[in-house]
Design a protein around this motif. Structure first.
Motif, PDB file in Angstrom:
ATOM      1  N   ASN A 129      -6.999 -20.726  18.008  1.00  0.00           N
ATOM      2  CA  ASN A 129      -6.553 -22.119  17.893  1.00  0.00           C
ATOM      3  C   ASN A 129      -7.402 -22.887  16.877  1.00  0.00           C
ATOM      4  O   ASN A 129      -6.878 -23.723  16.121  1.00  0.00           O
ATOM      5  CB  ASN A 129      -6.624 -22.810  19.250  1.00  0.00           C
ATOM      6  CG  ASN A 129      -5.597 -22.284  20.226  1.00  0.00           C
ATOM      7  OD1 ASN A 129      -4.558 -21.755  19.820  1.00  0.00           O
ATOM      8  ND2 ASN A 129      -5.879 -22.406  21.502  1.00  0.00           N
ATOM      9  N   PHE A 143      -5.978 -24.732  13.645  1.00  0.00           N
ATOM     10  CA  PHE A 143      -6.213 -26.175  13.543  1.00  0.00           C
ATOM     11  C   PHE A 143      -6.984 -26.524  12.272  1.00  0.00           C
ATOM     12  O   PHE A 143      -6.593 -27.416  11.513  1.00  0.00           O
ATOM     13  CB  PHE A 143      -6.978 -26.632  14.786  1.00  0.00           C
ATOM     14  CG  PHE A 143      -7.302 -28.100  14.805  1.00  0.00           C
ATOM     15  CD1 PHE A 143      -6.323 -29.036  15.060  1.00  0.00           C
ATOM     16  CD2 PHE A 143      -8.591 -28.542  14.580  1.00  0.00           C
ATOM     17  CE1 PHE A 143      -6.611 -30.390  15.087  1.00  0.00           C
ATOM     18  CE2 PHE A 143      -8.906 -29.887  14.602  1.00  0.00           C
ATOM     19  CZ  PHE A 143      -7.909 -30.819  14.854  1.00  0.00           C
ATOM     20  N   THR A 203       3.259 -32.048  23.526  1.00  0.00           N
ATOM     21  CA  THR A 203       1.956 -32.017  24.202  1.00  0.00           C
ATOM     22  C   THR A 203       1.988 -31.337  25.566  1.00  0.00           C
ATOM     23  O   THR A 203       0.943 -31.183  26.189  1.00  0.00           O
ATOM     24  CB  THR A 203       1.425 -33.445  24.375  1.00  0.00           C
ATOM     25  OG1 THR A 203       2.346 -34.215  25.172  1.00  0.00           O
ATOM     26  CG2 THR A 203       1.253 -34.120  23.019  1.00  0.00           C
ATOM     27  N   SER A 238       1.656 -27.348  21.489  1.00  0.00           N
ATOM     28  CA  SER A 238       0.500 -28.233  21.699  1.00  0.00           C
ATOM     29  C   SER A 238      -0.517 -28.146  20.566  1.00  0.00           C
ATOM     30  O   SER A 238      -1.056 -29.165  20.115  1.00  0.00           O
ATOM     31  CB  SER A 238      -0.172 -27.903  23.039  1.00  0.00           C
ATOM     32  OG  SER A 238      -0.542 -26.536  23.087  1.00  0.00           O
ATOM     33  N   VAL A 239      -0.795 -26.933  20.076  1.00  0.00           N
ATOM     34  CA  VAL A 239      -1.786 -26.810  19.006  1.00  0.00           C
ATOM     35  C   VAL A 239      -1.270 -27.441  17.711  1.00  0.00           C
ATOM     36  O   VAL A 239      -2.046 -28.001  16.916  1.00  0.00           O
ATOM     37  CB  VAL A 239      -2.153 -25.327  18.779  1.00  0.00           C
ATOM     38  CG1 VAL A 239      -0.985 -24.544  18.198  1.00  0.00           C
ATOM     39  CG2 VAL A 239      -3.377 -25.211  17.876  1.00  0.00           C
ATOM     40  N   THR A 270      -2.829 -30.658  15.513  1.00  0.00           N
ATOM     41  CA  THR A 270      -3.013 -30.395  14.086  1.00  0.00           C
ATOM     42  C   THR A 270      -2.342 -31.462  13.240  1.00  0.00           C
ATOM     43  O   THR A 270      -2.930 -31.977  12.272  1.00  0.00           O
ATOM     44  CB  THR A 270      -2.458 -29.006  13.722  1.00  0.00           C
ATOM     45  OG1 THR A 270      -3.111 -28.002  14.505  1.00  0.00           O
ATOM     46  CG2 THR A 270      -2.683 -28.707  12.251  1.00  0.00           C
ATOM     47  N   ILE A 280      -8.046 -34.307  20.454  1.00  0.00           N
ATOM     48  CA  ILE A 280      -7.681 -33.288  21.449  1.00  0.00           C
ATOM     49  C   ILE A 280      -7.786 -33.863  22.856  1.00  0.00           C
ATOM     50  O   ILE A 280      -6.923 -33.633  23.709  1.00  0.00           O
ATOM     51  CB  ILE A 280      -8.585 -32.055  21.286  1.00  0.00           C
ATOM     52  CG1 ILE A 280      -8.437 -31.470  19.885  1.00  0.00           C
ATOM     53  CG2 ILE A 280      -8.253 -30.995  22.337  1.00  0.00           C
ATOM     54  CD1 ILE A 280      -9.409 -30.351  19.587  1.00  0.00           C
ATOM     55  N   THR A 289      -3.948 -33.661  24.408  1.00  0.00           N
ATOM     56  CA  THR A 289      -3.612 -32.489  25.235  1.00  0.00           C
ATOM     57  C   THR A 289      -4.703 -32.087  26.222  1.00  0.00           C
ATOM     58  O   THR A 289      -4.425 -31.327  27.146  1.00  0.00           O
ATOM     59  CB  THR A 289      -3.326 -31.277  24.329  1.00  0.00           C
ATOM     60  OG1 THR A 289      -4.512 -30.942  23.599  1.00  0.00           O
ATOM     61  CG2 THR A 289      -2.200 -31.581  23.350  1.00  0.00           C
ATOM     62  N   SER A 342      -3.781 -23.489  25.594  1.00  0.00           N
ATOM     63  CA  SER A 342      -2.960 -23.333  24.392  1.00  0.00           C
ATOM     64  C   SER A 342      -3.444 -24.190  23.232  1.00  0.00           C
ATOM     65  O   SER A 342      -3.165 -23.863  22.076  1.00  0.00           O
ATOM     66  CB  SER A 342      -1.503 -23.671  24.712  1.00  0.00           C
ATOM     67  OG  SER A 342      -1.392 -25.010  25.178  1.00  0.00           O
ATOM     68  N   SER A 343      -4.131 -25.291  23.487  1.00  0.00           N
ATOM     69  CA  SER A 343      -4.652 -26.131  22.406  1.00  0.00           C
ATOM     70  C   SER A 343      -6.166 -26.296  22.496  1.00  0.00           C
ATOM     71  O   SER A 343      -6.722 -27.252  21.959  1.00  0.00           O
ATOM     72  CB  SER A 343      -3.974 -27.509  22.411  1.00  0.00           C
ATOM     73  OG  SER A 343      -4.243 -28.190  23.622  1.00  0.00           O
ATOM     74  N   THR A 363      -9.666 -25.663  21.350  1.00  0.00           N
ATOM     75  CA  THR A 363     -10.445 -25.223  20.205  1.00  0.00           C
ATOM     76  C   THR A 363     -11.889 -24.983  20.650  1.00  0.00           C
ATOM     77  O   THR A 363     -12.248 -25.232  21.800  1.00  0.00           O
ATOM     78  CB  THR A 363     -10.410 -26.266  19.088  1.00  0.00           C
ATOM     79  OG1 THR A 363     -10.993 -27.491  19.561  1.00  0.00           O
ATOM     80  CG2 THR A 363      -8.973 -26.530  18.643  1.00  0.00           C
TER      81      THR A 363
END
Length: 319
Positions: A98, A102, A176, A182-183, A187, A258, A262, A269-270, A272
């Motif tokens: 991710n 991103f 979201t 979501s990622v 982004t 972030i 989310t 899933s999102s 980082t």
């Protein structure tokens, strides 16, 4: 007379021998005084850097070799166990992927969009001053405000996303709340925030380009996109190097957008690396694993920065 001259010669030689150490001592005193003055002048800044930059980094490396839950009085030394666990942790692997998506998309996208907008602004079209203000405005907004704004844009029922997808007869995705989107939601929001800053940097760099080089290229028949690809892009390479390094580091450390959009979900899933560091420390209370993730992110960013600088040494053209 010869005796008197000899005595004067001996006296002069003696004074030279006595004067040399005196001059050396004076120079040493001057050097010492300058060194003390230099130390006194840089001491405040040096102390601040050591206390708030280098010491936290060193202490973080130490914590990465321990196990600590913020409750025990002292961390327990476990060596490289956190790093070995992290290598086999699927959650860390997902965060790494991710982070690559991103940082890569937001950095490259902002560079491409920024240089195109910079060229348009440099063309001095009507209302270009107003456009510059509007373009730079998102960079001045806090990340949390950006996140709240894009929450409304991404709303599948009332947001602008629904309006845009309705125009092409499609249903707006749930940006979201679904793992597939979501990622990309975080982004897009971060890319929009950074695009204005990149545009202004490129715009000012374009205004500083030497006009005589363009006049010579025009006499040789260069024009249009050929002129920009063969001349403008190489001349803008110092700005590109700066923006690529700062963009990569800034995107890897992004947190507030972030957190607002989310919270690293749904699921991971999102998530980082920056969000994983926070969640591991203050949700899972695993300080050692969080510090190990932070140390690895620091090493990755350091390696990528060195690679970019090495590439820049061969490709960047300074005027």
């Amino acid at each position: 007379m010869s005796t008197l001259a000899a005595e004067r010669g001996r006296a002069g030689a003696e004074s030279v021998r006595l004067g040399a150490p005196t001059r050396r001592a004076r120079r040493r005193r001057n050097h010492l005084r300058n060194a003390l003055l230099f130390g006194a002048l840089i001491a405040p800044n040096l102390i601040v850097i050591l206390v708030f930059s280098y010491w936290p980094t060193i202490y973080n490396v130490y914590l990465s070799l321990t196990k600590w839950d913020l409750v025990d009085p002292q961390p327990t030394f476990v060596g490289l166990r956190n790093y070995l666990s992290m290598i086999t942790d699927t959650r860390f692997h997902s965060a790494l992927i991710n982070t690559a998506i991103f940082t890569g998309v937001s950095t490259v996208g902002s560079l491409v969009g920024g240089i195109l907008m910079g060229l348009l602004l440099a063309a001095r079209l009507r209302f270009s001053g107003f456009v510059r203000t509007i373009a730079f405005a998102p960079h001045l907004l806090p990340g949390a405000a950006i996140g709240v704004l894009w929450l409304f844009i991404f709303d599948p029922t009332y947001g602008l996303s629904r309006v845009a997808f309705d125009l092409v007869g499609m249903e707006s995705p749930r940006w979201t709340t679904t793992s597939d989107w979501s990622v990309w939601a975080i982004t897009l929001a971060y890319l929009w925030q950074r695009l204005g800053f990149v545009t202004i940097i490129y715009y000012t760099a374009i205004l500083d380009l030497p006009k005589d080089v363009y006049e010579a290229a025009a006499l040789d028949g260069a024009s249009g996109w050929r002129l920009h690809t063969n001349l403008t892009l190489p001349l803008l390479s110092p700005a590109t190097l700066f923006l690529s390094i700062t963009g990569l580091i800034g995107a890897a450390q992004a947190f507030d957008i972030i957190a607002t959009l989310t919270e690293g979900g749904p699921g991971d899933s999102s998530t980082t690396l920056s969000w994983l560091i926070y969640a591991t420390a203050f949700r899972d209370f695993d300080i050692g694993m969080s510090a190990a993730s932070a140390t690895l992110m620091f090493l990755l960013l350091l390696a990528l920065t060195v690679i970019q600088l090495r590439i820049g040494d061969r490709t960047v053209h300074y005027q």
